[in-house]
Each structure stands twice: as C-alpha cells, then as structure tokens.
Scaffold this motif. Sequence first.
Motif, PDB file in Angstrom:
ATOM      1  N   GLY A   1      11.262   9.314   1.567  1.00  0.00           N
ATOM      2  CA  GLY A   1       9.986   9.828   1.060  1.00  0.00           C
ATOM      3  C   GLY A   1       9.125   8.695   0.518  1.00  0.00           C
ATOM      4  N   THR A   2       7.862   8.695   0.932  1.00  0.00           N
ATOM      5  CA  THR A   2       6.927   7.700   0.415  1.00  0.00           C
ATOM      6  C   THR A   2       5.875   8.428  -0.423  1.00  0.00           C
ATOM      7  OG1 THR A   2       5.557   7.873   2.376  1.00  0.00           O
ATOM      8  CG2 THR A   2       7.264   6.160   2.381  1.00  0.00           C
ATOM      9  N   PHE A   3       5.183   7.653  -1.244  1.00  0.00           N
ATOM     10  CA  PHE A   3       4.306   8.262  -2.246  1.00  0.00           C
ATOM     11  C   PHE A   3       2.975   7.535  -2.298  1.00  0.00           C
ATOM     12  CE2 PHE A   3       8.557   9.389  -3.186  1.00  0.00           C
ATOM     13  CZ  PHE A   3       8.523  10.603  -3.841  1.00  0.00           C
ATOM     14  N   ARG A   4       1.925   8.277  -2.614  1.00  0.00           N
ATOM     15  CA  ARG A   4       0.651   7.633  -2.914  1.00  0.00           C
ATOM     16  C   ARG A   4       0.600   7.429  -4.416  1.00  0.00           C
ATOM     17  NH1 ARG A   4      -3.906  12.373  -2.245  1.00  0.00           N
ATOM     18  NH2 ARG A   4      -4.816  11.624  -4.197  1.00  0.00           N
ATOM     19  N   VAL A   5       0.077   6.283  -4.800  1.00  0.00           N
ATOM     20  CA  VAL A   5      -0.019   5.962  -6.225  1.00  0.00           C
ATOM     21  C   VAL A   5      -1.481   6.124  -6.618  1.00  0.00           C
ATOM     22  CG1 VAL A   5       0.404   4.200  -7.975  1.00  0.00           C
ATOM     23  CG2 VAL A   5       1.868   4.295  -5.947  1.00  0.00           C
ATOM     24  N   GLU A   6      -1.738   7.007  -7.552  1.00  0.00           N
ATOM     25  CA  GLU A   6      -3.126   7.267  -7.952  1.00  0.00           C
ATOM     26  C   GLU A   6      -3.761   6.000  -8.512  1.00  0.00           C
ATOM     27  OE1 GLU A   6      -4.623  10.232  -7.294  1.00  0.00           O
ATOM     28  OE2 GLU A   6      -2.693  10.765  -6.415  1.00  0.00           O
ATOM     29  N   GLY A   7      -4.971   5.720  -8.050  1.00  0.00           N
ATOM     30  CA  GLY A   7      -5.692   4.535  -8.529  1.00  0.00           C
ATOM     31  C   GLY A   7      -5.309   3.273  -7.780  1.00  0.00           C
ATOM     32  N   GLY A   8      -4.380   3.384  -6.822  1.00  0.00           N
ATOM     33  CA  GLY A   8      -3.946   2.213  -6.063  1.00  0.00           C
ATOM     34  C   GLY A   8      -2.641   1.658  -6.614  1.00  0.00           C
TER      35      GLY A   8
ATOM     36  N   THR B   1       0.819  -1.211   0.000  1.00  0.00           N
ATOM     37  CA  THR B   1       0.000   0.000   0.000  1.00  0.00           C
ATOM     38  C   THR B   1       0.857   1.267   0.000  1.00  0.00           C
ATOM     39  OG1 THR B   1      -0.080  -0.086   2.409  1.00  0.00           O
ATOM     40  CG2 THR B   1      -1.966  -1.040   1.250  1.00  0.00           C
ATOM     41  N   VAL B   2       2.109   1.161   0.476  1.00  0.00           N
ATOM     42  CA  VAL B   2       2.967   2.347   0.587  1.00  0.00           C
ATOM     43  C   VAL B   2       3.897   2.410  -0.618  1.00  0.00           C
ATOM     44  CG1 VAL B   2       4.662   3.573   2.019  1.00  0.00           C
ATOM     45  CG2 VAL B   2       2.934   2.123   3.102  1.00  0.00           C
ATOM     46  N   GLY B   3       3.832   3.492  -1.373  1.00  0.00           N
ATOM     47  CA  GLY B   3       4.695   3.648  -2.551  1.00  0.00           C
ATOM     48  C   GLY B   3       6.101   4.051  -2.130  1.00  0.00           C
ATOM     49  N   CYS B   4       7.059   3.141  -2.273  1.00  0.00           N
ATOM     50  CA  CYS B   4       8.446   3.440  -1.888  1.00  0.00           C
ATOM     51  C   CYS B   4       9.332   3.350  -3.127  1.00  0.00           C
ATOM     52  CB  CYS B   4       8.988   2.416  -0.890  1.00  0.00           C
ATOM     53  SG  CYS B   4       7.889   2.040   0.456  1.00  0.00           S
ATOM     54  N   GLY B   5      10.462   4.059  -3.081  1.00  0.00           N
ATOM     55  CA  GLY B   5      11.447   3.951  -4.160  1.00  0.00           C
ATOM     56  C   GLY B   5      11.182   4.889  -5.327  1.00  0.00           C
ATOM     57  N   PHE B   6      10.193   5.793  -5.178  1.00  0.00           N
ATOM     58  CA  PHE B   6       9.879   6.742  -6.261  1.00  0.00           C
ATOM     59  C   PHE B   6      10.645   8.053  -6.096  1.00  0.00           C
ATOM     60  CE2 PHE B   6       6.152   3.977  -6.102  1.00  0.00           C
ATOM     61  CZ  PHE B   6       5.962   3.682  -7.448  1.00  0.00           C
ATOM     62  N   HIS B   7      11.420   8.160  -5.006  1.00  0.00           N
ATOM     63  CA  HIS B   7      12.170   9.407  -4.782  1.00  0.00           C
ATOM     64  C   HIS B   7      13.293   9.526  -5.808  1.00  0.00           C
ATOM     65  CE1 HIS B   7      14.280   6.241  -2.561  1.00  0.00           C
ATOM     66  NE2 HIS B   7      15.373   6.928  -2.797  1.00  0.00           N
ATOM     67  N   GLU B   8      13.780  10.753  -5.966  1.00  0.00           N
ATOM     68  CA  GLU B   8      14.862  11.048  -6.930  1.00  0.00           C
ATOM     69  C   GLU B   8      16.016  10.052  -6.747  1.00  0.00           C
ATOM     70  OE1 GLU B   8      14.777  13.623  -9.163  1.00  0.00           O
ATOM     71  OE2 GLU B   8      16.759  13.026  -9.930  1.00  0.00           O
ATOM     72  N   GLY B   9      16.321   9.315  -7.788  1.00  0.00           N
ATOM     73  CA  GLY B   9      17.415   8.336  -7.706  1.00  0.00           C
ATOM     74  C   GLY B   9      16.976   6.987  -7.161  1.00  0.00           C
ATOM     75  N   GLY B  10      15.728   6.869  -6.677  1.00  0.00           N
ATOM     76  CA  GLY B  10      15.238   5.589  -6.143  1.00  0.00           C
ATOM     77  C   GLY B  10      14.993   4.588  -7.272  1.00  0.00           C
ATOM     78  N   PRO B  11      14.916   3.280  -6.956  1.00  0.00           N
ATOM     79  CA  PRO B  11      14.802   2.260  -7.999  1.00  0.00           C
ATOM     80  C   PRO B  11      13.596   2.437  -8.922  1.00  0.00           C
ATOM     81  CG  PRO B  11      15.338   1.253  -5.901  1.00  0.00           C
ATOM     82  CD  PRO B  11      15.077   2.699  -5.613  1.00  0.00           C
ATOM     83  N   LEU B  12      12.460   2.866  -8.380  1.00  0.00           N
ATOM     84  CA  LEU B  12      11.280   3.039  -9.237  1.00  0.00           C
ATOM     85  C   LEU B  12      11.419   4.283 -10.108  1.00  0.00           C
ATOM     86  CD1 LEU B  12       8.663   1.169  -9.171  1.00  0.00           C
ATOM     87  CD2 LEU B  12      10.122   0.896  -7.184  1.00  0.00           C
ATOM     88  N   GLU B  13      11.987   5.331  -9.511  1.00  0.00           N
ATOM     89  CA  GLU B  13      12.159   6.572 -10.291  1.00  0.00           C
ATOM     90  C   GLU B  13      13.084   6.309 -11.468  1.00  0.00           C
ATOM     91  OE1 GLU B  13      14.031  10.306 -11.520  1.00  0.00           O
ATOM     92  OE2 GLU B  13      15.051   8.719 -10.412  1.00  0.00           O
ATOM     93  N   ARG B  14      14.188   5.591 -11.196  1.00  0.00           N
ATOM     94  CA  ARG B  14      15.138   5.266 -12.274  1.00  0.00           C
ATOM     95  C   ARG B  14      14.494   4.384 -13.336  1.00  0.00           C
ATOM     96  NH1 ARG B  14      21.222   4.283 -11.191  1.00  0.00           N
ATOM     97  NH2 ARG B  14      21.710   5.933  -9.733  1.00  0.00           N
ATOM     98  N   LEU B  15      13.715   3.408 -12.879  1.00  0.00           N
ATOM     99  CA  LEU B  15      13.063   2.496 -13.826  1.00  0.00           C
ATOM    100  C   LEU B  15      12.119   3.281 -14.730  1.00  0.00           C
ATOM    101  CD1 LEU B  15      12.577  -0.550 -14.567  1.00  0.00           C
ATOM    102  CD2 LEU B  15      10.609  -0.461 -13.032  1.00  0.00           C
ATOM    103  N   GLY B  16      11.338   4.187 -14.123  1.00  0.00           N
ATOM    104  CA  GLY B  16      10.405   5.000 -14.897  1.00  0.00           C
ATOM    105  C   GLY B  16      11.132   5.832 -15.944  1.00  0.00           C
TER     106      GLY B  16
END
Length: 481
Positions: free
Chosen positions: A216-223, A54-69
């Motif tokens: 930093g954690t993030f909410r993901v729109e739509g779940g 439920t908690v969006g992690c790794g979307f911060h600058e340089g985080g694994p999800l941010e880099r993947l995106g």
Amino acid sequence: MHVVVVGAGIGGLAAGALLARRGESVLVLEATGLPGGCAATFSRGGRLFDAGATVGCGFHEGGPLERLGRELGIEWPVRPEPVAWSYRCGDLELDLDRTGKAVLERFPSSAPFWKAQRLIARELWRLSGEGLAWPPSGPRDWAKLLLTGIKALPGSARLLPYLNRSALDWIASFGLGSDREFLRFIDAQLLIATQAPASGTSALNAAIALDLPAAGTFRVEGGMGTVAGLLVRSIEENGGGVLYGRKVERVDTVGREVVGVETSDGGAFAADLVVANLTPRTLAAMEGLEGYPISPDRLESPWSACTVYLDAPEGALSALRANHLQIVRPAGELGEGNSIFVSVSPAGDAGRAPAGRRALTVSTHTRPGPWFEARAGGKEAYLAMKRRYADVMLGLLETHLPGIRARLPEPTVATPVSWERWTGRSRGLVGGYAQSSLFGVRGPDTPWRNLKLVGDSIFPGQSLPGVVTGARRTLLACPGS
Ligand SMILES: Cc1cc2nc3c(=O)[nH]c(=O)nc-3n(C[C@H](O)[C@H](O)[C@H](O)COP(=O)(O)OP(=O)(O)OC[C@H]3O[C@@H](n4cnc5c(N)ncnc54)[C@H](O)[C@@H]3O)c2cc1C
C-alpha cells in the motif's frame, strides 16, 4: 549525550527524533533552508513541488513509518492511494494496486512467483521493524541478530535460501526467465526501488521492493516535505533543535574520538556523538577526517536524477488513472529519458497548486558524468543538455497523454549538478547504493567510535522506509544503546 546530527534528510531526522525521544540532547545542523533533502517539498511560483520522493511508502500497518509515528506520537497526514502507480510500456498498461490483479491477469503464469514474493516480503517487513543489526559489526550485533532470527522463527528460516541469490535467478526458477515483457516490467520496478535491474539486485531486496504496491502506498498531504516537517517538530518537542543554513565543514577529532563539528559560518558545536546523514564520499571530504577509508564505487549508486518540475491544467491530465505514472520504452537501456516516473499533486490537495492546476514532476535516472562535463563546457552546453533531456522526457509523457506538451509551461529542470548543490552529495549521486547483495553492504560504523552514518548509503538503502529502518540500525550502533 550531546548529539549533533549533520543533515536534516529523513534518515538524519528519524535518528534525531528517536534519540531526542530517548532523552538525549539533539541538535540537527542542516546546510540548506529546508528539511527533507531528497524528500523535501519546495515552493516555486506558488506551487509546492516534491524535490525527489513523491510516493509515500512504509506507512502501512507495521511499516517502518507507521511504527516510527506510533513511537514518536506523530499522526501522519496520509491517505491510501487506490492505485500505487500505473505502468505503461508500449501497449501494456497495468495499474499496480494492493490486489496485484492487473499483473496477474496480464502474466497469469507468474502467480506462484508473486505468492512466494509476498511471503518473503511479509517476513522482511516484520524483521526490519525490529531494527535489524545488519551488517553485524561485532559479537553484540551477532547476538542481536540471532535473537531476532529466533524470535521470528519459523518465518526467518524461510529467508535463508535467498540470502545469496539474484532476483533474476529467483524469477527464472519460476520459468519466467524468457518472458521479455515480464522481465522489462520487473527491471523497471527494481530500477526505481533498488537502483539496479533484476540481474543486479539481490532476491531479498527485490522481494521487498516489488511489494510496495501490495503493501500500500500513500499520499502525504501538503507534499512529502510534511514528513520531514513533523519529524522536526518531534525533535523540538523533545527538547532538541534544528538549525538551517548551517553547513558542517569540519569534524574535530582527538585520536579516534569525535569531539565536535564546525560550520561554514564560523559556528562550533561540541558533541558526544555525531550522526552524519551524508554519503561516505561526502563525509570523507570533510576537513578533519582526512584519510577516512572509503571503499571504491561498488557501494555507491551509479545514478543521479534529472527531474522536471512544472504545473499542468487539470484538463490535460484527465486520462490519468493514478497520481503516479511510470512510462517505459519497450526496448533499450532504462533511465536516461527511456523510462520516466511522473507524479501529480493529488486533486484536492489545495495548497500544492492554484485552482484548476496540478504540480507535476517527471524524473529519470541519469549518470552524472556527462552533466558535469557539459557544465565544465560552459553555460550554453549545459543549458542545451537540460533542454534535450526535458524534451525527451516530456516527449515520452506526450506518447501517453497526447496533446499535453502544448499545454505545459516552461519547466524547471534539476540535473545531477543541481542535486549535488541541493543535497551536498558528491556528483549528485542520489538513490543510495545498488542493492545487489546483502553481503558487503555498509553499516553505520566509521573509524571514529562516536561518529555514525545514517541515510540511504547504509543498509538497507534508499526510500523513506529504507532510511527509517537504517536509522534504527544506526541507533543500535550508538554508544549508550
Ligand atoms: C528523484 C527521486 C525520487 C525518489 N522517489 C522516492 C519515492 O517516491 N519514495 C521513497 O520512499 N523514496 C524515494 N526516493 C528516495 C528517498 O528520497 C531517499 O532515499 C531519502 O530521502 C534519502 O534520505 P537520506 O536520509 O539519505 O538523506 P538526504 O535526503 O540525502 O538528506 C541529507 C541532508 O543532509 C544535508 N547536508 C548535506 N551535507 C551537509 C553538511 N555538510 N552540513 C549540513 N547538512 C548537510 C542536505 O542538505 C540534506 O538535507 C527518491 C529519491 C530521488 C532522488
């Protein structure tokens, strides 16, 4: 290469999307009707519930999800959460955020520890983004590791003293080993992020796990399922495909080569490379792989989850200071309803629940054995256990949101039995392995040259950032890399 990915969890989809982007021909076969696995979002009664994550992690600058995106050209629809989650234990209330202020005010003597933790975590985030060749499985990996380490000097050298140290030992070295309230707080954070308390978590795994609110954690729109949906789209845009309702039951091999897979509906798919988004135990149970040497339980999570899904009127949640709330009883074993993690769909995420209501999930760590015994004992015994757990969990919620229970509808309860059915994971073991040591962890290799593992059973383990980092590790091990 013709690549078949077995399973559309985040690990499988991240690996599939990176391979498709690289120009390989990728086909993902998913047993259920939805992508995302433990991080899927499902619909029930007009509400959208996050199944697990439920908690969006790794979307911060340089985080694994941010880099993947960035690499895949995906713009994640995420928004920073001002407070990652609130922690409640008896009278103690801490809002965990990027500043760490609440924790420092309550535990001022822990300041030097948090300073050290931040420094280490920063290095680890940096190294993990590079796709760490850990655990190394040959001279090529050692060479890559050495190169990464040298490139990241002097920061990487700072990590060396922590390689074989437990989190508890590390914390104790700051004179915090006898502060029971502080240790309870740390244990509760580590249980949800590394599957073990401080005594059983490696110091480096703890450093990054404890960094989530600060990063930093993030909410993901739509779940959370939106993440899986966008990875599916990326695979399709790069010429690949995802097929649902295709349970892989057999892996075809010739000697130590995999040549394809077969699905329960009679389908057969040839492959140059198979990436299995499965636990080793599930993979070992696959027809055609008899004799796959899985090591005993040491590398398996001891935990499954009991998860309660329902919706709540907004008025009953007005005391909440964040979209996530962790409630822990001051004493006794963690998990089994003594510690819960509560998430509500963000106000304003209109698609998640009807006007005036919010989708609500409550989860606790639980051991699978008793659930499967209750199930074997018949429907009544199993239903009674479900009711008992829901009662305990919602009872703990009530202690912090008085009056809420009377305003809640009958919940849907998922147990280890449900998790086994939903994810295909034997015994419903979710959450990845307990991150007790950096040594002896599992990598993507299997005894078959072109059959690789991905997901939270391999290093670095659970969470969205964890499995995305692991997917890069899997790619490093794939033929053609
Ligand atoms: C209750 C709970 C809460 C969590 N909270 C968070 C959180 O807040 N934040 C966070 O970052 N992480 C969280 N996590 C962890 C995170 O969700 C997982 O670590 C991650 O999603 C696991 O991804 P995975 O790639 O290992 O695959 P899985 O999610 O296990 O997916 C595997 C996929 O493979 C499919 N499959 C299985 N067998 C077959 C087969 N034979 N043929 C075809 N397909 C098959 C399954 O259906 C599934 O879709 C949570 C986990 C749980 C359980």
